[in-house]
Design a protein around this motif. Structure first.
Motif, short mmCIF file in Angstrom:
data_model
loop_
_atom_site.label_atom_id
_atom_site.label_comp_id
_atom_site.label_asym_id
_atom_site.label_seq_id
_atom_site.Cartn_x
_atom_site.Cartn_y
_atom_site.Cartn_z
N ARG A 82 -15.40 -3.00 -5.99
CA ARG A 82 -14.31 -2.28 -6.51
C ARG A 82 -13.36 -1.71 -5.46
O ARG A 82 -13.78 -1.56 -4.43
N HIS A 83 -12.11 -1.49 -5.80
CA HIS A 83 -11.24 -0.99 -4.63
C HIS A 83 -11.35 0.24 -4.35
O HIS A 83 -11.55 0.59 -2.89
N ASP A 84 -12.20 1.09 -5.32
CA ASP A 84 -12.54 2.45 -4.53
C ASP A 84 -13.93 2.42 -3.89
O ASP A 84 -13.94 3.51 -3.23
N ASN A 85 -14.35 1.39 -3.53
CA ASN A 85 -15.67 1.19 -2.80
C ASN A 85 -14.98 0.89 -1.28
O ASN A 85 -15.80 1.13 -0.41
N ILE A 86 -13.80 0.66 -1.25
CA ILE A 86 -13.22 0.62 0.21
C ILE A 86 -12.68 1.78 0.54
O ILE A 86 -11.79 2.37 -0.14
N VAL A 87 -13.10 2.46 1.69
CA VAL A 87 -12.66 3.61 2.30
C VAL A 87 -12.12 3.72 3.51
O VAL A 87 -12.71 3.16 4.31
N ARG A 88 -11.12 4.26 3.72
CA ARG A 88 -10.29 4.40 4.85
C ARG A 88 -10.87 5.44 5.72
O ARG A 88 -10.60 6.81 5.38
N GLN A 89 -11.36 5.05 6.94
CA GLN A 89 -11.81 6.32 7.86
C GLN A 89 -10.66 7.01 8.30
O GLN A 89 -9.74 6.80 8.63
N GLU A 90 -11.13 8.02 9.45
CA GLU A 90 -10.24 8.86 10.22
C GLU A 90 -9.46 8.07 11.06
O GLU A 90 -8.41 8.46 11.48
N ASP A 91 -10.34 7.08 11.62
CA ASP A 91 -9.63 6.13 12.83
C ASP A 91 -8.74 5.21 12.25
O ASP A 91 -8.28 4.33 12.99
N GLY A 92 -8.79 5.07 11.01
CA GLY A 92 -7.80 4.21 10.36
C GLY A 92 -8.53 2.71 9.93
O GLY A 92 -8.08 1.92 9.16
N LYS A 93 -9.74 2.68 10.45
CA LYS A 93 -10.68 1.47 9.94
C LYS A 93 -11.07 1.79 8.42
O LYS A 93 -11.31 2.70 8.02
N GLN A 94 -11.07 0.34 7.89
CA GLN A 94 -11.57 0.36 6.32
C GLN A 94 -13.14 0.11 6.40
O GLN A 94 -13.48 -0.99 7.07
N TRP A 95 -13.77 0.78 5.58
CA TRP A 95 -15.30 0.35 5.54
C TRP A 95 -15.66 0.29 3.71
O TRP A 95 -14.78 0.75 2.99
N ILE A 96 -16.59 -0.71 3.66
CA ILE A 96 -17.05 -0.85 2.20
C ILE A 96 -18.39 0.41 2.04
O ILE A 96 -19.09 0.13 3.04
N VAL A 97 -18.14 1.12 1.11
CA VAL A 97 -19.38 2.11 0.93
C VAL A 97 -19.70 1.86 -0.51
O VAL A 97 -18.97 2.03 -1.59
N LEU A 98 -20.84 1.26 -0.63
CA LEU A 98 -21.67 0.94 -2.17
C LEU A 98 -23.17 1.10 -2.21
O LEU A 98 -23.61 0.90 -1.12
N ASN A 99 -23.59 1.41 -3.23
CA ASN A 99 -24.92 1.06 -3.55
C ASN A 99 -25.43 -0.36 -4.07
O ASN A 99 -24.85 -0.67 -4.96
N ARG A 100 -26.32 -0.86 -3.37
CA ARG A 100 -26.71 -2.18 -3.76
C ARG A 100 -27.43 -2.22 -4.95
O ARG A 100 -28.15 -1.36 -5.28
#
Length: 432
Positions: free
Chosen positions: A269-287
């Motif tokens: 989901r789009h809400d699984n994509i999180v932008r960090q403080e340095d501006g880079k985007q990460w996927i955060v999800l439970n497998r």
């Protein structure tokens, strides 16, 4: 612990104090061990005049009396067998334990298929909550295979747990391999649910000896397949005629650079994509498979693919990033894509995940980091890819050797001087 001198006795009697309107009285059983007894109901009944109190059996030779005496004999035989088994295993024996061991013999019996069906129902109710639908499907298929085996081997629809022994396990394995011609891997996966049912029965006291004790499943050497960087580049460059095929190709590439399994990409989901403080985007999800949390940095290619399919027919619904078909359909597309890209390997979607792990290891990414991004519960699972990487390095070095062979030849003068120097060195060693 008890010794071999424990006393053991079985008595069957008519409970005349609970006479029914029909005139019948229930047939009861009493187990005695070391002076302590426990009574149980057999579920049988008959009139007092048809009962021999001295012998503990029904009087007469009609079909009804014969059936009752047969059932009483079955109870007696089962109790003796349970007692001997517990004695041989030096287990603690009481009248209550023996009573629990034969609870339900006959009509109310807790049997193999009955217990398996209970497990199936529990898992059905947990689909989408604790397990995925495919897990339930595999379990149900194993349940069907076991039922078919009972009909083929014994001509029955169910058996008591007392008949599930080591020979039963071996016969079932033989049936799966020979009659159904299942592979060793599929056979092992089909046996696992049966083992789970047996453990449930052991925990409930429905059986006292593990029939799997001494059983060793066939060892399977798992071969992980991956794509080389050259093959991945060929995938990037290929252009298929149909957009759906290009989309599947892109999804394969997305997983190649994120390590996401197909089911996790499908649920991304789009809400699984999180932008960090340095501006880079990460996927955060439970497998979905393991329930572990993965933190995956989004590289340039996955980011571009997200933007490529945003607001298109392939964009997901209800907040999902992509709109994927079934993995079976995806694998059909991948076969055609591999052929078009001149990739000889049998391409399946799961190879994207293997390729991700292999590429990361070969680029020097620590195995702990890869284990976390893949969502593995144990680092030992990730270590499988370390062996793959060694194989890959060996292949790369072999290819390098073939490329440079014969291209770099030392001049005759240098060769001669080197030979003289080596000869002189050996001569000095001899003098010393």
């Amino acid at each position: 612990m008890q010794n071999n001198r424990s006393t053991f006795a079985i008595l069957f009697y008519l409970n005349t104090s609970k006479k029914k309107k029909s005139g019948n009285c229930p047939v009861m059983g009493r187990i005695s061990v070391d002076g302590k007894s426990s009574a149980f109901s057999t579920g049988l009944e008959l009139p007092p005049e048809k009962w021999d109190a001295k012998q503990g059996i029904a009087i007469g030779k009609s079909k009804e009396e014969t059936k009752i005496n047969k059932q009483i004999e079955n109870y007696r035989a089962e109790l003796v067998r349970h007692y001997k088994t517990l004695l041989e295993n030096k287990s603690y024996i009481t009248a209550e334990i023996l009573k629990n061991a034969i609870k339900g013999i006959g009509i109310k019996q807790n049997s193999l298929i009955q217990e398996f069906a209970a497990l199936i129902e529990e898992k059905r109710q947990s689909v989408g909550i604790l397990i995925v639908k495919t897990t339930y499907t595999h379990l149900y298929r194993a349940y069907q295979h076991l039922k078919e085996f009972l009909g083929y081997k014994y001509g029955v629809t169910d058996i008591p747990f007392t008949q599930v022994d080591f020979d039963f396990i071996e016969s079932y394995v033989y049936y799966l391999k020979v009659n159904l011609q299942l592979s060793a891997s599929t056979t092992n996966n089909t046996i696992k649910p049966l083992r789970r049912v047996v453990m449930r029965a052991l925990n409930k006291g429905l059986m006292y000896q593990d029939p799997f004790f001494g059983y060793r499943p066939q060892r399977i050497t798992i071969t992980r397949k991956w794509l080389s960087m050259d093959e991945i580049e060929r995938l990037m460059q290929i252009d298929m005629k149909h957009e759906s095929a290009n989309f599947i190709r892109d999804m394969f590439l997305f997983s190649t650079f994120t390590g996401l399994a197909y089911v996790d990409l499908k649920n991304l989901r789009h809400d699984n994509i999180v932008r960090q403080e340095d501006g880079k985007q990460w996927i955060v999800l439970n497998r979905q498979k393991t329930g572990t949390t993965s933190y995956i940095p989004l590289l340039d290619i996955p980011l571009r693919l997200i933007e490529k399919y945003r607001n298109t027919a392939f964009a997901g619904l209800d907040g999902k990033v992509f709109r994927l078909c079934t993995i079976e359909n995806a694998d059909i597309h991948l076969k055609k894509i591999a052929k078009a890209a001149n990739i000889e390997k049998r391409l399946t979607y799961h190879m994207a995940r293997h390729s991700y792990a292999t590429l990361c290891l070969s680029m020097g990414v620590p195995i702990e980091t890869i284990s976390q991004t893949l969502g593995h519960r144990s680092i030992s699972t990730t270590q499988i890819y370390a062996e793959i990487t060694r194989t890959k390095i060996n292949e790369d070095m072999t290819n390098l050797e073939e490329r440079i062979e014969g291209k770099y030849v030392l001049s005759g003068v240098i060769n001669e001087s080197i030979a003289k120097k080596q000869k002189g060195t050996q001569a000095d060693k001899v003098k010393k």
